[in-house]
Design a protein around this motif. Structure first.
Motif, PDB file in Angstrom:
ATOM      1  N   TRP A 177     106.903  79.452  24.027  1.00  0.00           N
ATOM      2  CA  TRP A 177     105.735  79.300  24.894  1.00  0.00           C
ATOM      3  C   TRP A 177     105.021  77.992  24.606  1.00  0.00           C
ATOM      4  N   GLU A 223      99.577  78.646  33.843  1.00  0.00           N
ATOM      5  CA  GLU A 223     100.292  79.521  32.911  1.00  0.00           C
ATOM      6  C   GLU A 223     101.005  80.639  33.662  1.00  0.00           C
ATOM      7  N   LEU A 278     104.999  81.535  33.468  1.00  0.00           N
ATOM      8  CA  LEU A 278     105.504  82.872  33.146  1.00  0.00           C
ATOM      9  C   LEU A 278     106.528  83.351  34.174  1.00  0.00           C
ATOM     10  N   ARG A 279     106.331  83.015  35.424  1.00  0.00           N
ATOM     11  CA  ARG A 279     107.212  83.506  36.487  1.00  0.00           C
ATOM     12  C   ARG A 279     108.536  82.776  36.580  1.00  0.00           C
TER      13      ARG A 279
END
Length: 120
Positions: free
Chosen positions: A27, A44, A48-49
């Motif tokens: 991350w 963000e 994430l997707r």
């Protein structure tokens, strides 16, 4: 595809590999590479997707529709006819479209009418 630096028509295998490389990063690496200070700013939520989306796109096209991993005539787009679209909405449109059979025959090469030049 553009997000991963692949150009307009990568093979499905190239797209899968780029997604896998992305998903293997930590991350903190993703935030440095694509976050607000990177010059390639993404939220963000978007970061994430991308991992899920890359895996879903490959599974949907290869395992769901039988598109070969070597196929390179796909147009990856975030909008159709100037309207933002994601995979859930795209799947719904395929299911309810009056010309369902026409949409399915386009899956192996022809770009969808009105597809914008905005790539994932």
């Amino acid at each position: 595809a553009q997000f991963f630096g692949l150009g307009q028509h990568p093979t499905l295998h190239q797209f899968a590999s780029a997604g896998e490389e992305y998903c293997q990063r930590s991350w903190s690496e993703l935030l440095v590479a694509f976050g607000a200070r990177s010059g390639r700013a993404r939220t963000e939520g978007e970061l994430l997707r991308y991992c899920f989306s890359a895996a879903y796109i490959v599974a949907f096209l290869h395992h769901g529709w039988g598109v070969a991993l070597e196929h390179n005539q796909l147009l990856y787009s975030n909008s159709v006819g100037g309207v933002a679209i994601d995979w859930a909405l795209g799947a719904l449109l395929v299911e309810v479209a009056p010309s369902h059979s026409t949409l399915l025959t386009r899956r192996h090469g022809d770009s969808m009418p009105g597809a914008e030049d905005e790539y994932m």
